[in-house]
Design a protein around this motif. Structure first.
Motif, PDB file in Angstrom:
ATOM      1  N   LEU A  45       0.835  -1.196   0.000  1.00 32.72           N
ATOM      2  CA  LEU A  45       0.000   0.000   0.000  1.00 32.72           C
ATOM      3  C   LEU A  45       0.872   1.248   0.000  1.00 32.72           C
ATOM      4  O   LEU A  45       1.953   1.266   0.604  1.00 32.72           O
ATOM      5  CB  LEU A  45      -0.888   0.019   1.245  1.00 32.72           C
ATOM      6  N   ALA A  46       0.386   2.299  -0.656  1.00 31.58           N
ATOM      7  CA  ALA A  46       1.109   3.569  -0.648  1.00 31.58           C
ATOM      8  C   ALA A  46       1.118   4.152   0.768  1.00 31.58           C
ATOM      9  O   ALA A  46       2.092   4.753   1.194  1.00 31.58           O
ATOM     10  CB  ALA A  46       0.457   4.549  -1.625  1.00 31.58           C
ATOM     11  N   ARG A  47       0.013   3.978   1.477  1.00 27.66           N
ATOM     12  CA  ARG A  47      -0.088   4.445   2.863  1.00 27.66           C
ATOM     13  C   ARG A  47      -0.548   3.268   3.724  1.00 27.66           C
ATOM     14  O   ARG A  47      -1.744   3.122   3.987  1.00 27.66           O
ATOM     15  CB  ARG A  47      -1.078   5.594   2.971  1.00 27.66           C
ATOM     16  N   PRO A  48       0.395   2.427   4.175  1.00 27.45           N
ATOM     17  CA  PRO A  48       0.000   1.249   4.955  1.00 27.45           C
ATOM     18  C   PRO A  48      -0.578   1.637   6.312  1.00 27.45           C
ATOM     19  O   PRO A  48      -0.285   2.713   6.850  1.00 27.45           O
ATOM     20  CB  PRO A  48       1.303   0.479   5.120  1.00 27.45           C
ATOM     21  N   GLN A  49      -1.412   0.761   6.838  1.00 35.73           N
ATOM     22  CA  GLN A  49      -1.979   0.992   8.154  1.00 35.73           C
ATOM     23  C   GLN A  49      -0.892   0.863   9.204  1.00 35.73           C
ATOM     24  O   GLN A  49       0.129   0.213   8.994  1.00 35.73           O
ATOM     25  CB  GLN A  49      -3.083  -0.018   8.444  1.00 35.73           C
ATOM     26  N   GLN A  50      -1.124   1.496  10.355  1.00 31.62           N
ATOM     27  CA  GLN A  50      -0.168   1.444  11.448  1.00 31.62           C
ATOM     28  C   GLN A  50      -0.788   0.732  12.627  1.00 31.62           C
ATOM     29  O   GLN A  50      -1.972   0.932  12.925  1.00 31.62           O
ATOM     30  CB  GLN A  50       0.251   2.847  11.865  1.00 31.62           C
ATOM     31  N   LEU A  51       0.016  -0.082  13.302  1.00 29.22           N
ATOM     32  CA  LEU A  51      -0.435  -0.773  14.495  1.00 29.22           C
ATOM     33  C   LEU A  51      -0.375   0.202  15.657  1.00 29.22           C
ATOM     34  O   LEU A  51       0.621   0.890  15.852  1.00 29.22           O
ATOM     35  CB  LEU A  51       0.448  -1.987  14.767  1.00 29.22           C
ATOM     36  N   LEU A  52      -1.463   0.278  16.439  1.00 24.65           N
ATOM     37  CA  LEU A  52      -1.565   1.239  17.519  1.00 24.65           C
ATOM     38  C   LEU A  52      -2.360   0.625  18.662  1.00 24.65           C
ATOM     39  O   LEU A  52      -3.350  -0.069  18.426  1.00 24.65           O
ATOM     40  CB  LEU A  52      -2.286   2.491  16.998  1.00 24.65           C
ATOM     41  N   THR A  53      -1.927   0.891  19.864  1.00 28.69           N
ATOM     42  CA  THR A  53      -2.687   0.462  21.028  1.00 28.69           C
ATOM     43  C   THR A  53      -3.451   1.673  21.544  1.00 28.69           C
ATOM     44  O   THR A  53      -2.846   2.718  21.816  1.00 28.69           O
ATOM     45  CB  THR A  53      -1.750  -0.077  22.129  1.00 28.69           C
ATOM     46  N   ILE A  54      -4.754   1.542  21.641  1.00 28.78           N
ATOM     47  CA  ILE A  54      -5.599   2.660  22.064  1.00 28.78           C
ATOM     48  C   ILE A  54      -6.734   2.120  22.930  1.00 28.78           C
ATOM     49  O   ILE A  54      -7.163   0.983  22.762  1.00 28.78           O
ATOM     50  CB  ILE A  54      -6.134   3.420  20.824  1.00 28.78           C
ATOM     51  N   LEU A  55      -7.202   2.929  23.862  1.00 31.48           N
ATOM     52  CA  LEU A  55      -8.287   2.528  24.746  1.00 31.48           C
ATOM     53  C   LEU A  55      -9.574   3.237  24.352  1.00 31.48           C
ATOM     54  O   LEU A  55      -9.584   4.453  24.161  1.00 31.48           O
ATOM     55  CB  LEU A  55      -7.936   2.867  26.206  1.00 31.48           C
ATOM     56  N   SER A  69     -19.021  -9.139  11.893  1.00 33.59           N
ATOM     57  CA  SER A  69     -17.674  -9.242  11.349  1.00 33.59           C
ATOM     58  C   SER A  69     -17.324  -7.990  10.547  1.00 33.59           C
ATOM     59  O   SER A  69     -18.172  -7.439   9.844  1.00 33.59           O
ATOM     60  CB  SER A  69     -17.588 -10.475  10.449  1.00 33.59           C
ATOM     61  N   GLY A  70     -16.093  -7.543  10.660  1.00 32.49           N
ATOM     62  CA  GLY A  70     -15.660  -6.336   9.966  1.00 32.49           C
ATOM     63  C   GLY A  70     -15.851  -5.082  10.776  1.00 32.49           C
ATOM     64  O   GLY A  70     -15.737  -3.972  10.250  1.00 32.49           O
ATOM     65  N   TRP A  71     -16.117  -5.219  12.079  1.00 30.95           N
ATOM     66  CA  TRP A  71     -16.395  -4.053  12.915  1.00 30.95           C
ATOM     67  C   TRP A  71     -15.194  -3.120  13.010  1.00 30.95           C
ATOM     68  O   TRP A  71     -15.367  -1.900  13.096  1.00 30.95           O
ATOM     69  CB  TRP A  71     -16.877  -4.471  14.309  1.00 30.95           C
ATOM     70  N   GLN A  72     -13.981  -3.641  12.961  1.00 31.52           N
ATOM     71  CA  GLN A  72     -12.803  -2.780  13.048  1.00 31.52           C
ATOM     72  C   GLN A  72     -12.685  -1.900  11.801  1.00 31.52           C
ATOM     73  O   GLN A  72     -12.326  -0.720  11.892  1.00 31.52           O
ATOM     74  CB  GLN A  72     -11.545  -3.620  13.231  1.00 31.52           C
ATOM     75  N   THR A  73     -13.021  -2.451  10.651  1.00 35.32           N
ATOM     76  CA  THR A  73     -13.001  -1.664   9.418  1.00 35.32           C
ATOM     77  C   THR A  73     -14.055  -0.577   9.478  1.00 35.32           C
ATOM     78  O   THR A  73     -13.807   0.572   9.090  1.00 35.32           O
ATOM     79  CB  THR A  73     -13.240  -2.583   8.199  1.00 35.32           C
ATOM     80  N   ARG A  74     -15.246  -0.919   9.979  1.00 29.14           N
ATOM     81  CA  ARG A  74     -16.299   0.087  10.111  1.00 29.14           C
ATOM     82  C   ARG A  74     -15.910   1.169  11.118  1.00 29.14           C
ATOM     83  O   ARG A  74     -16.209   2.352  10.930  1.00 29.14           O
ATOM     84  CB  ARG A  74     -17.622  -0.570  10.497  1.00 29.14           C
ATOM     85  N   MET A  75     -15.230   0.790  12.169  1.00 28.06           N
ATOM     86  CA  MET A  75     -14.768   1.762  13.157  1.00 28.06           C
ATOM     87  C   MET A  75     -13.734   2.694  12.508  1.00 28.06           C
ATOM     88  O   MET A  75     -13.773   3.911  12.712  1.00 28.06           O
ATOM     89  CB  MET A  75     -14.166   1.033  14.360  1.00 28.06           C
ATOM     90  N   ASN A  76     -12.835   2.142  11.718  1.00 28.39           N
ATOM     91  CA  ASN A  76     -11.845   2.953  11.004  1.00 28.39           C
ATOM     92  C   ASN A  76     -12.543   3.916  10.049  1.00 28.39           C
ATOM     93  O   ASN A  76     -12.178   5.095   9.962  1.00 28.39           O
ATOM     94  CB  ASN A  76     -10.874   2.044  10.252  1.00 28.39           C
ATOM     95  N   ASP A  77     -13.563   3.425   9.332  1.00 27.33           N
ATOM     96  CA  ASP A  77     -14.300   4.275   8.400  1.00 27.33           C
ATOM     97  C   ASP A  77     -15.011   5.412   9.135  1.00 27.33           C
ATOM     98  O   ASP A  77     -15.051   6.547   8.650  1.00 27.33           O
ATOM     99  CB  ASP A  77     -15.306   3.456   7.593  1.00 27.33           C
ATOM    100  N   ALA A  78     -15.584   5.119  10.305  1.00 27.62           N
ATOM    101  CA  ALA A  78     -16.264   6.153  11.092  1.00 27.62           C
ATOM    102  C   ALA A  78     -15.269   7.227  11.538  1.00 27.62           C
ATOM    103  O   ALA A  78     -15.575   8.427  11.502  1.00 27.62           O
ATOM    104  CB  ALA A  78     -16.950   5.526  12.305  1.00 27.62           C
ATOM    105  N   LEU A  79     -14.086   6.809  11.925  1.00 24.21           N
ATOM    106  CA  LEU A  79     -13.062   7.784  12.325  1.00 24.21           C
ATOM    107  C   LEU A  79     -12.586   8.604  11.127  1.00 24.21           C
ATOM    108  O   LEU A  79     -12.354   9.815  11.244  1.00 24.21           O
ATOM    109  CB  LEU A  79     -11.878   7.067  12.989  1.00 24.21           C
ATOM    110  N   LYS A  80     -12.483   7.972   9.956  1.00 21.63           N
ATOM    111  CA  LYS A  80     -12.110   8.726   8.745  1.00 21.63           C
ATOM    112  C   LYS A  80     -13.165   9.768   8.415  1.00 21.63           C
ATOM    113  O   LYS A  80     -12.832  10.886   8.049  1.00 21.63           O
ATOM    114  CB  LYS A  80     -11.960   7.763   7.561  1.00 21.63           C
TER     115      LYS A  80
END
Length: 88
Positions: A45-55, A69-80
Motif C-alpha cells: 500500500l502507498a499508505r499502509p496501516q499502522q499498528l496502535l494500542t488505544i483505549l 464481522s468487519g467491525w474494526q473496518t467500520r470503526m476505522n471508516d467512522a473515524l475517517k
C-alpha cells in the motif's frame, strides 16, 4: 580420533538418483525478471496501516462489535468520516 569428526567427502547425487521436478516445484519456485525477484501476493500500500494500542470505552467497542464481522473496518471508516468533517 573422534568418530564424529571424520572428514569424508560429501556424496554428490548421481543424475539417475536425482528426483524429478514436478509442477508443484515450479509453482512454488522464486520468479525473476532479469536479476530482480518478482514479488507475489498483495501489492504494498502507498499508505499502509499502522499498528496502535488505544483505549476506547466498553460501550463503544460493544456497539461496533454488535454490527458483526468487519467491525474494526467500520470503526476505522467512522473515524475517517469524523476527520474529513472536522478538517480545518
Amino acid at each position: 580420533m573422534n568418530a564424529k569428526s571424520q572428514n569424508t567427502p560429501a556424496a554428490s547425487p548421481a543424475p539417475d538418483g536425482a528426483p524429478e521436478l514436478g509442477d508443484e516445484f515450479f509453482e512454488r519456485a522464486d520468479e525473476y525478471l532479469g536479476d530482480k525477484p518478482v514479488h507475489r501476493g498483495r501489492p504494498r500500500l502507498a499508505r499502509p496501516q499502522q499498528l496502535l494500542t488505544i483505549l476506547f470505552d466498553a460501550d463503544v467497542i460493544e456497539a461496533f462489535k454488535a454490527t458483526g464481522s468487519g467491525w474494526q473496518t467500520r470503526m476505522n471508516d467512522a473515524l475517517k468520516d469524523w476527520v474529513a468533517a472536522h478538517r480545518a
